[in-house]
Design a protein around this motif. Structure first.
Motif, PDB file in Angstrom:
ATOM      1  N   SER A 186      -6.613   5.483  -7.920  1.00 38.94           N
ATOM      2  CA  SER A 186      -6.529   4.199  -7.228  1.00 38.94           C
ATOM      3  C   SER A 186      -6.657   4.487  -5.746  1.00 38.94           C
ATOM      4  CB  SER A 186      -5.187   3.541  -7.500  1.00 38.94           C
ATOM      5  OG  SER A 186      -4.511   4.207  -8.531  1.00 38.94           O
ATOM      6  N   TYR A 205       5.030   3.753   8.361  1.00 37.65           N
ATOM      7  CA  TYR A 205       5.883   4.769   7.764  1.00 37.65           C
ATOM      8  C   TYR A 205       5.216   6.123   7.902  1.00 37.65           C
ATOM      9  CZ  TYR A 205       8.186   0.848   5.444  1.00 37.65           C
ATOM     10  OH  TYR A 205       8.858  -0.303   5.167  1.00 37.65           O
ATOM     11  N   ILE A 259       4.850   9.838   6.073  1.00 37.60           N
ATOM     12  CA  ILE A 259       5.145  10.763   4.981  1.00 37.60           C
ATOM     13  C   ILE A 259       4.141  11.885   5.019  1.00 37.60           C
ATOM     14  CG2 ILE A 259       3.872   9.272   3.351  1.00 37.60           C
ATOM     15  CD1 ILE A 259       5.887  10.486   1.207  1.00 37.60           C
ATOM     16  N   VAL A 282       0.844  -1.198   0.000  1.00 36.94           N
ATOM     17  CA  VAL A 282       0.000   0.000   0.000  1.00 36.94           C
ATOM     18  C   VAL A 282       0.885   1.256   0.000  1.00 36.94           C
ATOM     19  CG1 VAL A 282      -1.826   1.223   1.195  1.00 36.94           C
ATOM     20  CG2 VAL A 282      -1.809  -1.258   1.194  1.00 36.94           C
ATOM     21  N   MET A 283       1.920   1.222   0.831  1.00 40.98           N
ATOM     22  CA  MET A 283       2.829   2.372   0.869  1.00 40.98           C
ATOM     23  C   MET A 283       3.565   2.514  -0.463  1.00 40.98           C
ATOM     24  SD  MET A 283       4.119   5.021   2.102  1.00 40.98           S
ATOM     25  CE  MET A 283       3.574   5.277   3.770  1.00 40.98           C
ATOM     26  N   TYR A 300      -4.278  11.727  -4.749  1.00 40.89           N
ATOM     27  CA  TYR A 300      -3.166  11.837  -5.693  1.00 40.89           C
ATOM     28  C   TYR A 300      -3.448  11.035  -6.953  1.00 40.89           C
ATOM     29  CZ  TYR A 300      -0.370  13.933  -1.974  1.00 40.89           C
ATOM     30  OH  TYR A 300       0.097  14.766  -1.000  1.00 40.89           O
ATOM     31  N   SER A 301      -4.333  10.044  -6.828  1.00 39.78           N
ATOM     32  CA  SER A 301      -4.646   9.246  -8.008  1.00 39.78           C
ATOM     33  C   SER A 301      -6.024   8.623  -7.824  1.00 39.78           C
ATOM     34  CB  SER A 301      -3.584   8.168  -8.215  1.00 39.78           C
ATOM     35  OG  SER A 301      -4.052   6.919  -7.777  1.00 39.78           O
ATOM     36  N   ARG A 313      -4.178   4.368   8.522  1.00 37.55           N
ATOM     37  CA  ARG A 313      -4.490   3.077   7.912  1.00 37.55           C
ATOM     38  C   ARG A 313      -4.606   1.959   8.934  1.00 37.55           C
ATOM     39  NH1 ARG A 313      -0.753   0.703   4.498  1.00 37.55           N
ATOM     40  NH2 ARG A 313       0.777   2.361   4.588  1.00 37.55           N
ATOM     41  N   GLN A 361      12.648   5.377   8.659  1.00 39.58           N
ATOM     42  CA  GLN A 361      12.220   4.041   8.224  1.00 39.58           C
ATOM     43  C   GLN A 361      11.864   4.025   6.754  1.00 39.58           C
ATOM     44  OE1 GLN A 361       9.287   1.690  10.327  1.00 39.58           O
ATOM     45  NE2 GLN A 361       9.779   2.796  12.189  1.00 39.58           N
ATOM     46  N   LEU A 362      11.120   5.055   6.353  1.00 41.23           N
ATOM     47  CA  LEU A 362      10.706   5.121   4.953  1.00 41.23           C
ATOM     48  C   LEU A 362      11.904   5.460   4.071  1.00 41.23           C
ATOM     49  CD1 LEU A 362       8.384   4.837   3.028  1.00 41.23           C
ATOM     50  CD2 LEU A 362       7.711   7.181   3.485  1.00 41.23           C
ATOM     51  N   TYR A 387      -6.006   4.474  -2.077  1.00 45.83           N
ATOM     52  CA  TYR A 387      -4.942   4.035  -1.181  1.00 45.83           C
ATOM     53  C   TYR A 387      -5.266   4.250   0.281  1.00 45.83           C
ATOM     54  CZ  TYR A 387      -2.275   3.375  -5.370  1.00 45.83           C
ATOM     55  OH  TYR A 387      -1.873   2.944  -6.575  1.00 45.83           O
ATOM     56  N   GLU A 404      -9.345   8.734   0.297  1.00 47.42           N
ATOM     57  CA  GLU A 404      -9.145   8.806  -1.141  1.00 47.42           C
ATOM     58  C   GLU A 404     -10.183   7.976  -1.874  1.00 47.42           C
ATOM     59  OE1 GLU A 404      -5.378   8.345  -2.912  1.00 47.42           O
ATOM     60  OE2 GLU A 404      -4.384   9.756  -1.582  1.00 47.42           O
ATOM     61  N   SER A 450       8.120  15.395   3.979  1.00 49.60           N
ATOM     62  CA  SER A 450       8.926  14.961   5.100  1.00 49.60           C
ATOM     63  C   SER A 450       8.648  13.474   5.287  1.00 49.60           C
ATOM     64  CB  SER A 450       8.541  15.737   6.354  1.00 49.60           C
ATOM     65  OG  SER A 450       9.265  15.227   7.438  1.00 49.60           O
ATOM     66  N   ILE A 451       9.720  12.670   5.318  1.00 45.40           N
ATOM     67  CA  ILE A 451       9.531  11.236   5.553  1.00 45.40           C
ATOM     68  C   ILE A 451      10.395  10.836   6.743  1.00 45.40           C
ATOM     69  CG2 ILE A 451       8.971  10.691   3.160  1.00 45.40           C
ATOM     70  CD1 ILE A 451      11.806   9.651   2.820  1.00 45.40           C
ATOM     71  N   ASP A 452      10.027   9.740   7.405  1.00 44.44           N
ATOM     72  CA  ASP A 452      10.845   9.304   8.540  1.00 44.44           C
ATOM     73  C   ASP A 452      11.970   8.397   8.054  1.00 44.44           C
ATOM     74  OD1 ASP A 452       9.402   7.087   7.881  1.00 44.44           O
ATOM     75  OD2 ASP A 452       8.449   6.830   9.830  1.00 44.44           O
ATOM     76  N   THR A 466       2.166   7.016  -6.679  1.00 47.00           N
ATOM     77  CA  THR A 466       1.303   8.104  -7.144  1.00 47.00           C
ATOM     78  C   THR A 466       1.949   9.467  -6.944  1.00 47.00           C
ATOM     79  OG1 THR A 466       0.180   8.394  -5.032  1.00 47.00           O
ATOM     80  CG2 THR A 466      -0.772   6.799  -6.545  1.00 47.00           C
ATOM     81  N   LEU A 467       2.950   9.531  -6.056  1.00 50.09           N
ATOM     82  CA  LEU A 467       3.658  10.797  -5.865  1.00 50.09           C
ATOM     83  C   LEU A 467       4.797  10.933  -6.875  1.00 50.09           C
ATOM     84  CD1 LEU A 467       4.015  10.805  -1.978  1.00 50.09           C
ATOM     85  CD2 LEU A 467       2.200  11.804  -3.347  1.00 50.09           C
ATOM     86  N   PHE A 526       1.313   4.059  -2.856  1.00 52.42           N
ATOM     87  CA  PHE A 526       1.118   5.465  -2.540  1.00 52.42           C
ATOM     88  C   PHE A 526       2.307   6.293  -3.035  1.00 52.42           C
ATOM     89  CE2 PHE A 526       1.508   9.105   0.390  1.00 52.42           C
ATOM     90  CZ  PHE A 526       0.307   9.719   0.102  1.00 52.42           C
TER      91      PHE A 526
END
Lengths: 102, 666
Positions: free
Chosen positions: B65, B430, B432, A51-52, B62-63, B361, A91-92, B67, B71, A87-89, A58-59, A55
């Motif tokens: 699909s 995660y 973001i 899922v991530m 963003y799309s 999520r 882990q990502l 997620y 969305e 901004s991401i952590d 799409t970016l 996601f």
């Protein structure tokens, strides 16, 4: 116990992975190793979390696209993809595998 | 006809929606403010076409699909409900990402009009976009808009009406959009192709003088406000400043004028009723309604000043950085970095705050966040904070500020406990978050947001709060035989006898009198009730002094009427802030948690937390200030030990289960 089992699995996988790509040392570089202001090509997103992964896709964060590290703050990385900042952590950041700088 | 507004998060959909419908939906300069679809009709000013047009504002995506659940609201609506026209709002400063969604929308066969929004920012950034080429290549009308400056509104509606009923050709045809059966690989390959198509399109239509990846002054600001060490102190300073302005400087100044009017109303009503009216009716009207509601309304200016500042903060883009700073701490206690968003929204009202948890999520994290969000002091709790800091702490801004940080502290501690009680999901979480650009907040937008919240506050005061106050007044005027309670016999009133059993439970917390217990109970209907009920039961018509320029009139008098020490007052304040929220917010928790077990567990946890925190504050505070423990220390200690014991048992039980499961595994 659960934890150690998990990391054991993870290690095994990494080892196997490492064997295959032994010759290509860059394959192991992820975004946490990136230099500030440098633009890299994304080589892959190494996560089981589909899922991530979708996601990020799409970016515009997927194999072959460009990524720039703007700042590294404590546990967070500020990145630039396709004219936007995120901004991401860490882990990502650690699952975003990167290649050569431009 | 019906038009759907779609676009990336933070592209300005809700701002545009508010402009063309005249509604006041919550907006903020960060992604994910809208989590549900909202509808409204286009105002006459913008609609020169003569047809009635309904607009549906959808959460950002963003799309196409899906997620995350908010969305999928967007893609489900567009695919299933078949709007007549889609207005796709595209952030003009970020074509390369936004047009992905655009090309997907163009494939649906529904006519699309692209609103090239934030056009006012292009010049500054050295971006030029060739509108004609873009429109031709996309095969749909493209209109320049700036929802902030209200530019292009008539044109966009005009274009939407023109294309309505016509079909839509897609410049990029994937032919698999509605085929979910298709295997993932092919889908991904197609989407990569789509991105290449968009890249080519951007190259042909956009000229950038400055590359967006270059370091800017904004990046330098980020490094300071989201700094590892400075991040939290800066956030604390900002909150402190907000409280100082609303509670010590500007708020009281305005409140002063305001309360003057309420006083005049009191005198006026008193005057026209004359001598002949029944004293019962006169006290009900004067003390119960004007007194109780007026006491609360007196705090309106303070709340308005605070909401104004919060709106400015949200508009500036700073809140997204707060989320980044807090992510580190929240992750350590098993929450998602995204959990901070509901909590920030919860400072206005816990209901939209709890609703905002649906962007999370992981189910366990979502439920935990919904359970903990109400610990953030919401707008309705502000009058209570203002009252107590005014009466007992000389309006110190630290009281309000520290209540926010105690709230955050309880959330972090609570998350740790909940993580131990429930099994932590193994899924990695995660974080973001898109960082929006900082901008100078708009005074006008903040004003509009403030006025809409003020209106809601007044409506609530004039309905729910008014009815509650009248009921409280009646219950304290009569005893169970429906006779008037004689002076000196207040303890025999209906209200006193109902509240008394609860008062016993509150003895160890330092406020075991029926008046305070009654106020805390009415607080569950709406937290503003605490102030209104206190005004009624203690017969104080207003708390705000119009002569001394002090927020609370004769603070010492009020303090002595309530008979509380400062420490007990602080404990009472915290009890009201950190027990379960109002019923409406509990309803929202129920909706988002989707589990009775979690709901009741959450309420029990909130009650225990409020009780334990108040007990510690009162008893330890009393020990420090007077040298000995306060009232009913031993029974209180037993109760608190019991609560903590249960929590520990629940936490241990899980360990035990894990241990046994492991033993079975060998």
């Amino acid at each position: 116990m659960e934890l150690t089992m998990g990391s054991g699995l993870f290690r095994r996988k990494r080892n196997r992975h490492g064997k295959i790509k032994e010759t290509n040392i860059e394959a192991k570089i992820n975004l946490t190793h990136a230099a500030i202001d440098a633009t890299y090509e994304i080589k892959g997103i190494d996560t089981e979390d589909q899922v991530m992964k979708d996601f990020l896709f799409t970016l515009g964060c997927f194999e072959g696209e460009k990524i720039t590290l703007i700042s590294a703050l404590a546990d967070n990385y500020i990145i630039h993809i396709k004219d936007a900042r995120y901004s991401i952590d860490s882990q990502l950041a650690s699952v975003i595998r990167i290649g050569n700088t431009e | 006809m019906r038009i759907a507004l779609t676009g990336n998060p933070n592209s300005g959909k809700t701002t545009l929606f508010n402009v063309i419908t005249g509604k006041v939906e919550h907006v903020g300069n960060w992604a994910g403010v809208t989590v549900d679809k909202k509808e409204g009709d286009v105002k006459g000013d913008w609609n020169k076409t003569g047809t009635k047009i309904r607009i549906v504002d959808l959460p950002g995506a963003y799309s196409m699909s899906p997620y995350s659940s908010e969305e999928s609201i967007t893609s489900n609506f567009v695919k299933n409900e078949q709007p007549d026209v889609i207005i796709n709002i595209v952030d003009a400063t970020n074509l390369s990402r936004s047009l992905l969604l655009t090309t997907q929308l163009l494939e649906l066969g529904i006519p699309v009009v692209v609103a090239l929004n934030k056009i006012d920012l292009l010049k500054n950034k050295g971006i030029t976009i060739n509108l004609k080429v873009l429109s031709k290549k996309l095969g749909c009308p493209v209109v320049e808009t700036s929802s902030i400056l209200k530019k292009g509104m008539v044109e966009i509606i005009d274009q939407a009406v023109k294309v309505s009923g016509k079909g839509q050709k897609a410049p990029f045809q994937s032919s698999i959009l509605n085929n979910d059966e298709l295997d993932k690989k092919a889908y991904e390959a197609k989407d990569k192709e789509r991105f290449r198509f968009v890249d080519k399109l951007v190259k042909e239509t956009e000229i950038r003088e400055v590359e967006s990846k270059k370091q800017t002054r904004q990046d330098a600001i980020d490094r300071i406000v989201a700094n590892k060490i400075l991040g939290i102190p800066i956030f604390a300073a900002v909150i402190y400043l907000v409280f100082s302005i609303s509670q010590s400087w500007l708020g009281p100044l305005i409140a002063d004028y305001f309360v003057g009017w309420i006083d005049k109303l009191y005198v006026f009503v008193d005057g026209i009723m004359g001598e002949n009216i029944s004293p019962l009716l006169s006290t009900l009207l004067l003390d119960g309604i004007i007194g109780g509601v007026g006491a609360l309304i007196g705090f309106l200016p303070l709340i308005m000043v605070l909401f104004f500042q919060l709106a400015l903060l949200e508009d500036s883009g700073y809140m997204a950085r707060v989320a980044v700073v807090m992510d580190r701490y929240l992750k350590k206690v098993g929450l998602s970095g995204k959990s901070i968003i509901p909590m920030i929204i919860g400072t206005g009202c816990a209901i939209p705050g709890v609703m905002a948890t649906r962007t999370i999520r992981d189910e366990r994290q979502r439920r935990t966040t919904a359970m903990l969000t109400p610990f953030m002091p919401c707008g309705a709790k502000l009058p209570v904070i203002a009252l107590f800091s005014g009466v007992f702490f000389e309006n110190a801004a630290w009281v309000g500020t520290s209540m926010y940080f105690v709230g955050i502290g309880i959330i972090i501690g609570g998350a740790l406990i909940v993580r131990r009680i429930t099994k932590e999901s193994s899924a990695k979480s995660y974080f973001i978050m898109e960082l929006p650009e900082y901008r100078l907040p708009s005074i006008k937008r903040a004003y509009v947001s403030m006025m809409s919240r003020a209106k809601a506050f007044i409506i609530k005061a004039a309905t729910i709060i008014l009815v509650c106050n009248a009921a409280i007044q009646i219950m304290q005027t009569f005893n169970w035989n429906f006779q008037l309670v004689a002076e000196g016999m207040e303890n025999t009133s209906i209200l006193a006898s109902l509240a008394n059993p609860f008062a016993y439970l509150l003895l160890p917390l330092g406020f075991g009198v029926w008046q305070l217990a009654a106020a805390a109970i009415t607080g569950f209907i709406a937290k503003e009730n605490v102030v209104g009920t206190l005004a009624v039961v203690y017969g104080i018509s207003n708390f705000i002094d119009t002569e001394e320029l002090a927020l609370v009139s004769g603070a010492n008098d009020v303090a002595s009427i309530m008979g509380l020490s400062s420490v007990a007052a602080l404990a009472y304040l915290m009890f009201n802030l950190f027990t379960p929220p109002c019923f409406a917010a509990i309803g929202a928790m129920n909706a988002e948690m989707e589990s009775r077990k979690w709901l009741w567990g959450g309420i029990a946890f909130q009650l225990s937390m409020g009780y334990v925190v108040s007990f510690i504050v009162y008893q330890v505070g009393t020990l420090i200030t007077t040298g000995s423990f306060g009232n009913a220390f031993v029974p209180g200690l037993i109760a608190v030990a019991f609560i903590i014991g249960i929590i520990f048992y629940l936490m241990q039980r899980n360990n035990q289960e894990e241990y046994e499961a492991l033993k079975e595994l060998g």
